[in-house]
Design a protein around this motif. Structure first.
Motif, PDB file in Angstrom:
ATOM      1  N   GLY A   8       0.845  -1.175   0.000  1.00  0.00           N
ATOM      2  CA  GLY A   8       0.000   0.000   0.000  1.00  0.00           C
ATOM      3  C   GLY A   8       0.886   1.232   0.000  1.00  0.00           C
ATOM      4  N   GLY A   9       0.701   2.117  -0.985  1.00  0.00           N
ATOM      5  CA  GLY A   9       1.559   3.292  -1.128  1.00  0.00           C
ATOM      6  C   GLY A   9       1.001   4.521  -0.438  1.00  0.00           C
ATOM      7  N   THR A  10       1.826   5.546  -0.356  1.00  0.00           N
ATOM      8  CA  THR A  10       1.420   6.831   0.225  1.00  0.00           C
ATOM      9  C   THR A  10       1.537   7.948  -0.802  1.00  0.00           C
ATOM     10  N   ALA A  11       2.753   8.126  -1.380  1.00  0.00           N
ATOM     11  CA  ALA A  11       2.980   9.174  -2.382  1.00  0.00           C
ATOM     12  C   ALA A  11       4.226   8.828  -3.186  1.00  0.00           C
ATOM     13  N   LEU A  12       4.110   8.936  -4.494  1.00  0.00           N
ATOM     14  CA  LEU A  12       5.241   8.709  -5.389  1.00  0.00           C
ATOM     15  C   LEU A  12       6.243   9.848  -5.216  1.00  0.00           C
ATOM     16  N   THR A  13       7.524   9.527  -5.016  1.00  0.00           N
ATOM     17  CA  THR A  13       8.520  10.586  -4.762  1.00  0.00           C
ATOM     18  C   THR A  13       9.672  10.613  -5.763  1.00  0.00           C
ATOM     19  N   GLY A  14       9.740   9.630  -6.661  1.00  0.00           N
ATOM     20  CA  GLY A  14      10.816   9.650  -7.640  1.00  0.00           C
ATOM     21  C   GLY A  14      10.603   8.611  -8.723  1.00  0.00           C
ATOM     22  N   VAL A  15      10.987   8.964  -9.957  1.00  0.00           N
ATOM     23  CA  VAL A  15      10.925   8.040 -11.097  1.00  0.00           C
ATOM     24  C   VAL A  15      12.194   8.254 -11.908  1.00  0.00           C
ATOM     25  N   GLN A  16      12.970   7.182 -12.148  1.00  0.00           N
ATOM     26  CA  GLN A  16      14.201   7.305 -12.917  1.00  0.00           C
ATOM     27  C   GLN A  16      14.413   6.082 -13.792  1.00  0.00           C
ATOM     28  N   ALA A  17      14.873   6.303 -15.016  1.00  0.00           N
ATOM     29  CA  ALA A  17      15.289   5.197 -15.887  1.00  0.00           C
ATOM     30  C   ALA A  17      16.661   4.711 -15.446  1.00  0.00           C
ATOM     31  N   TYR A  18      16.891   3.410 -15.572  1.00  0.00           N
ATOM     32  CA  TYR A  18      18.196   2.828 -15.215  1.00  0.00           C
ATOM     33  C   TYR A  18      18.755   2.079 -16.417  1.00  0.00           C
ATOM     34  N   MET A  19      19.924   2.518 -16.893  1.00  0.00           N
ATOM     35  CA  MET A  19      20.533   1.924 -18.086  1.00  0.00           C
ATOM     36  C   MET A  19      21.868   1.251 -17.773  1.00  0.00           C
ATOM     37  N   GLY A  20      22.181   1.097 -16.493  1.00  0.00           N
ATOM     38  CA  GLY A  20      23.453   0.502 -16.104  1.00  0.00           C
ATOM     39  C   GLY A  20      23.428  -1.017 -16.149  1.00  0.00           C
ATOM     40  N   ASN A  21      24.622  -1.616 -16.002  1.00  0.00           N
ATOM     41  CA  ASN A  21      24.746  -3.072 -15.942  1.00  0.00           C
ATOM     42  C   ASN A  21      25.098  -3.559 -14.543  1.00  0.00           C
ATOM     43  N   GLY A  22      25.351  -2.617 -13.634  1.00  0.00           N
ATOM     44  CA  GLY A  22      25.747  -2.986 -12.276  1.00  0.00           C
ATOM     45  C   GLY A  22      24.691  -3.805 -11.558  1.00  0.00           C
ATOM     46  N   ILE A  23      23.428  -3.459 -11.773  1.00  0.00           N
ATOM     47  CA  ILE A  23      22.302  -4.250 -11.243  1.00  0.00           C
ATOM     48  C   ILE A  23      21.627  -4.846 -12.467  1.00  0.00           C
ATOM     49  N   SER A  24      22.127  -5.997 -12.907  1.00  0.00           N
ATOM     50  CA  SER A  24      21.775  -6.522 -14.231  1.00  0.00           C
ATOM     51  C   SER A  24      20.276  -6.752 -14.418  1.00  0.00           C
TER      52      SER A  24
END
Length: 478
Positions: A370-386
């Motif tokens: 159950g959420g409260t409020a969205l606080t961030g949205v980001q695209a991830y293009m790295g390979n570190g977290i495959s």
């Protein structure tokens, strides 16, 4: 979707609430530095393992947590320094941009009592913001600054001065440069109070509730623009620098651009009212010049809105018609949901953009939250977290579970579906132990090529509780 586990690696702690996290290469430097803007008006950067002050504008920022009499009271606040963006040529020209609430501009607010729409009372559905020059909460400003060769920064000019009806929904991480157009993108919330009392987000003349591009390469030669609420109140030379990408915004934690096959997918999160938080994505859009919007308004004609993005608020809350909620008298354990704005939901039903994904304030599914409020949205293009490569990561302020104490925020991710339909999301597990301290997830950021993720966490919901912030890097658990 795959279960992803990550580790939170602390970078800096005991700072004020971090509203913006982003990197750039400063003039004369050779390394990309992480910059942190705090809500009270400080900007720090991480240099050679220690935290350094880049700029301190606390004296310019409104006193946070203060009521209309200027007395500290509320504690929770959404004003302050909410936007920071570096010019794409910052390394060469030293230009950067700020969006903040101005000190000494506190007003009484646009309404004297708490607002809630009542479908049985048309008066509540047709409110107008009158006496705007006296009935407002505060003034926000968007400014251009320059880092001088001596290392000191100074303000060059003001781009916009915006009168805001209420203290909340001013946007957060509200300034970002578009890699497509090279223009500064300003995301403005609907002005606040809940349910958008004056329907500013759908009114083409209102600056509130929009995504706006500003051509900062054009010099208007107006360095102190008037304080306004509507586009037609701006001088013509400023109007000519502005285009509108989208309307129907409630409140946005920034916009992010993901490059895929020589085109950019844009991601925007729209903070929900009482039921649902939503993330939208789009590639193609047709912005409308502000001068064209004004011309259509004068002629009382509808501008061509083919390709113009509409998120649907206030008629729609994500994929749901906006509803009011009250307890069921016959069964106290259940809620009754009533459509708040039927006519507006119908009017915008065909024009609105469908969300990419949504999550709910109440969700009985065992693998959701159950959420409260969205606080961030980001695209991830790295390979570190495959397992996250190519995905969209988002944060929620606090997991909405009455039994849980202390508070914890949430990290999750989703992906764009090739068929464009609504997608599911997956909650990410983290290893960090915050102990007895609350941990509100207040901001999310990336580096320039979106291969690293940064998370801002705060230990309190009150901005008057100082130095309770920590910034982490989100890294692989393996």
């Amino acid at each position: 979707m795959k279960k992803v586990k990550v580790r939170l690696r602390p970078i800096v702690s005991k700072i004020n609430l971090p509203t913006v996290l982003k990197t750039t290469i400063p003039p004369g430097d050779s390394i990309e530095r992480l910059f942190i803007a705090t809500q009270v008006g400080e900007i720090f950067y991480i240099g050679n393992g220690d935290i350094r002050t880049f700029l301190d504008i606390r004296s310019r920022v409104i006193k946070l947590g203060a009521s209309e009499e200027g007395v500290s009271g509320r504690g929770y606040d959404e004003r302050g320094l909410v936007g920071l963006a570096f010019h794409p040529q910052f390394y060469y020209n030293g230009l950067f941009y700020l969006h903040y609430s101005v000190a000494g501009t506190q007003g009484p607010g646009a309404l004297s009592e708490r607002f809630k729409p009542n479908p049985c009372d048309p008066q509540t559905l047709n409110l107008r913001w009158v006496n705007r020059e006296t009935q407002y909460d505060h003034i926000d400003t968007v400014e251009e600054w320059i880092l001088q060769p001596n290392g000191h920064s100074r303000k060059r000019r003001t781009l916009l001065n915006l009168r805001r009806p209420f203290f909340n929904h001013n946007g957060v991480n509200s300034l970002n440069f578009s890699p497509e157009t090279g223009r500064l993108v300003l995301t403005t919330g609907d002005g606040g109070a809940g349910y958008d009392p004056f329907n500013l987000s759908q009114d083409d003349m209102e600056i509130a509730g929009k995504i706006i591009e500003i051509d900062v390469s054009k010099d208007t030669f107006i360095y102190h623009p008037p304080v306004v609420t509507r586009f037609n109140e701006l001088p013509v030379t400023i109007q000519e620098t502005l285009t509108v990408i989208a309307k129907g915004v409630r409140n946005i934690p920034g916009i992010t651009f993901q490059r895929v096959n020589n085109q950019y997918i844009k991601y925007v999160g729209n903070v929900g009212q009482d039921m649902v938080e939503s993330i939208f994505s789009f590639v193609y859009y047709q912005p409308i010049p502000v001068t064209q919007l004004i011309q259509s308004s004068l002629l009382k004609s509808e501008p061509d809105q083919e390709g113009f993005i509409n998120f649907g608020w206030r008629g729609w809350e994500g994929a749901f018609p906006t509803s009011t909620i009250r307890g069921c008298s016959s069964n106290p354990t259940l809620d009754e949901k009533t459509m708040a704005y039927y006519n507006e939901a119908v009017k915008t039903s065909a024009r609105r953009l469908q969300p990419l994904t949504s999550y709910y304030h109440k969700d009985p599914r065992p693998d959701k939250f159950g959420g409260t409020a969205l606080t961030g949205v980001q695209a991830y293009m790295g390979n570190g977290i495959s397992d996250l490569t190519g995905s969209v990561v988002f944060t929620d302020l606090a997991r909405h579970e009455e039994s849980q104490s202390p508070v914890r925020g949430v990290l999750a991710y989703t992906r764009v579906r090739t068929d464009g339909k609504l997608n599911d999301f997956s909650v990410m597990k983290t290893d960090y132990h915050f102990g007895s301290q609350s941990a509100y997830y207040v901001s999310l950021g990336t580096n320039l090529n979106q291969t690293r993720l940064f998370l801002g966490v705060y230990g309190s919901m009150k901005v008057t509780d100082f130095n309770q912030g920590t910034v982490f890097e989100i890294v692989s658990d393996s």
